[in-house]
Design an enzyme around this catalytic site. Sequence first.
Site, PDB file in Angstrom:
ATOM      1  N   THR A  55       0.879  -1.165   0.000  1.00 49.40           N
ATOM      2  CA  THR A  55       0.000   0.000   0.000  1.00 49.40           C
ATOM      3  C   THR A  55       0.913   1.211   0.000  1.00 49.40           C
ATOM      4  OG1 THR A  55      -1.605  -1.269   1.267  1.00 49.40           O
ATOM      5  CG2 THR A  55      -1.854   1.108   1.355  1.00 49.40           C
TER       6      THR A  55
ATOM      7  N   ASP B  19      -9.298  -9.143   1.823  1.00 53.33           N
ATOM      8  CA  ASP B  19      -9.601  -8.280   2.971  1.00 53.33           C
ATOM      9  C   ASP B  19     -10.986  -8.550   3.542  1.00 53.33           C
ATOM     10  OD1 ASP B  19      -7.203  -7.006   3.292  1.00 53.33           O
ATOM     11  OD2 ASP B  19      -7.758  -5.172   2.245  1.00 53.33           O
TER      12      ASP B  19
ATOM     13  N   SER C 163     -11.201  -2.102   5.314  1.00 52.11           N
ATOM     14  CA  SER C 163      -9.810  -1.688   5.106  1.00 52.11           C
ATOM     15  C   SER C 163      -9.277  -1.044   6.370  1.00 52.11           C
ATOM     16  CB  SER C 163      -9.768  -0.681   3.952  1.00 52.11           C
ATOM     17  OG  SER C 163      -8.480  -0.118   3.825  1.00 52.11           O
TER      18      SER C 163
ATOM     19  N   ASN D 153      -3.504  -4.440  -2.338  1.00 53.95           N
ATOM     20  CA  ASN D 153      -3.488  -5.381  -1.219  1.00 53.95           C
ATOM     21  C   ASN D 153      -2.087  -5.970  -1.075  1.00 53.95           C
ATOM     22  OD1 ASN D 153      -4.512  -6.552   1.050  1.00 53.95           O
ATOM     23  ND2 ASN D 153      -5.132  -8.419   0.013  1.00 53.95           N
TER      24      ASN D 153
ATOM     25  N   GLY E 129       0.698  -0.330   5.402  1.00 53.98           N
ATOM     26  CA  GLY E 129       1.083  -1.196   6.518  1.00 53.98           C
ATOM     27  C   GLY E 129       0.013  -2.176   6.947  1.00 53.98           C
TER      28      GLY E 129
HETATM   29  N1  GLY Z   1      -5.404  -4.062   1.876  1.00 53.99           N
HETATM   30  C1  GLY Z   1      -5.125  -3.615   3.186  1.00 53.99           C
HETATM   31  C2  GLY Z   1      -6.150  -2.661   3.703  1.00 53.99           C
HETATM   32  O1  GLY Z   1      -6.875  -2.067   2.917  1.00 53.99           O
HETATM   33  O2  GLY Z   1      -6.277  -2.507   4.899  1.00 53.99           O
END
Ligand code: GLY
Length: 609
Positions: free
Chosen positions: A419, A461, A490, A439, A512
């Site tokens: 990310t 997720d 998320s 992701n 993270g």
């Molecule tokens: N893909 C990690 C988040 O959106 O938290």
Amino acid sequence: MSAVRRGAAGAVLLLLVGWGAVPLARAQAVAPPAALESNVLLEGEQRFRPQWSARGLVAAQEPLASAAGAAILRQGGNAVDGAVATAFALAVTLPQAGNLGGGGFLLLWLPGPSPARQRGCLVEASGGNPAAGPELAIGGGTAVAVNFRETAPAAATATMFLGPDGQVDRARATRSLLSTAVPGSVAGLALAQRCYGRLPLAQVMAPAIRLADQGFPVSRELSDSLAAAAPRLQADPVSRRLFLPPPVPGTRLRQGELAASLRRIAAEGERGFYTGPVADALVGAMERGGGLITHSDLRAYRAQLVRPLRREFRGHPVLTMPPPGGGLTLLQLLGILEPFDLAATGLNAAASLHPMAEAMNLAYRDRNALLGDPDQVPVPVERLLSPAHLDGLRRRIDPRRHTPAPALEAAAAREGTNTTHLSVADRQGGLAALTTTLNFPYGNGISVPGMGFLLNNEMDDFTALPGSANAFGLRQGTANAIAPGKRPLSSMAPTLVFRPDGRPWLATGSPGGSRIITTILQVLLNRMVHGLNLAGAVAAPRIHSQLWPERIDAEEGLSPDSRRLLEAMGHSVRRAPAMGAANSVEVLAEGGSLGTVDPRRAEGPAVAE
Ligand code: GLY
């Protein structure tokens, strides 16, 4: 003049715009930033100085993309133009996280009357009732959030990732075309640009198109990252052709197919992605490879303008991303911790870290049990942020002992460069905080034939099986179960902080995975409670706890004394790799702005133009 600052490992840049852009030491001579005088610089740490600009700046994870955003600010673009330009450029120069095939969130504040109503955006966003619209008036300007999180395709089902044994098939959930949710980035960036930008989309995308067309020298970070992902990229013939063997640092990476996709979007807006040749190629790949996304899923995708979540912390309005974003958990953490005198107990002290870790466990328990896409499941936002609920959570913190996870029940994390977050300040004090993701690094590793971009694996997720851990160790509940058209929960939480009188102050956020929320929390506490300057606040060592696995992850730099004291309170403390990359900006009361990239992802020497 613009200046490029680089630090120690990974490619990060802070780009300043305009003739006033100078390193802080010189900036003080030009326009003394009084706010800094009362702030603490980490002793002797020149590298933790933020940089200053009179004309706006971009703090992002890759220098060429920041330069793209800064060039657009220089051409008269506002913070939204700068953020959109940087995000499209990251899709070229940071393919592990920047993207066309993923999604994300943007939080923005612009001074003066909003242009969105005149442009018809508020009617579009609020189903014809502008009064119930998404904008929030603050500080003589307008704040709004853009939700461009991916959605589950219409044919998705709650049990689609379960194998014959009833367990989650992890390969199917993360490495197959089934793992791809309908991409949101192009719709979100185009919507933000159309409703809040100042320049035409084609002008804002021009630097990204140039970078794709003409190529750019591959950094060591990109080369290493491609090498690490090679086994996954190797499995897809298109990704193999585009990215392997990993180019050696310094080699020029040209991406002609991606340039053509970007040109279509620049000419046609989101139609150039969700219909026409790009859509045909994406759907064709799905049909051949067992994926679910259809033309009708693509045509149905809509990015949304949504009202930011707001809560005051020590008199400062904090605006952040509502569910399915991670901002609710961030505001819960700030609410639980507000009465603790963390300034007195001190930065990095066990007496501060203990309540922080316990608050994290409590807030993640709520997250995992109760949060999902508010368009599809009831999310009790008001109750979870109510003083009664936050007081109740705070009362569960034993000041002397860690409360074992089974006594609370409920979720773990693995960090990736999956990310990326960027923050922009423009010369009028406008702010944009944008977090975007595929992701996993390079998503599921599968690229759209002929179109030059990778696909997300955001379906992981969702909760594939209640109580079973996803890639971030999060054990989530049925509120986040897979359903057609639903957005997966998320942790991304782009966040803006205002001064007590309402004027804009900070823009921050982080990658993270599940550590995003706790990273932002600590940047805010470091800046607002402990008085570190912006660069020190971003650089200071961080901890993370999320109930399950039952431990505190601590970066290098946690004091050994604090560690011993935490262990004596019943905590298990593990030395963890670097967490997050909180590229942040700050608007100064006396004019100009400061910015800092997270030194965890910095590379190379400073370069000034
Ligand atoms: N893909 C990690 C988040 O959106 O938290």
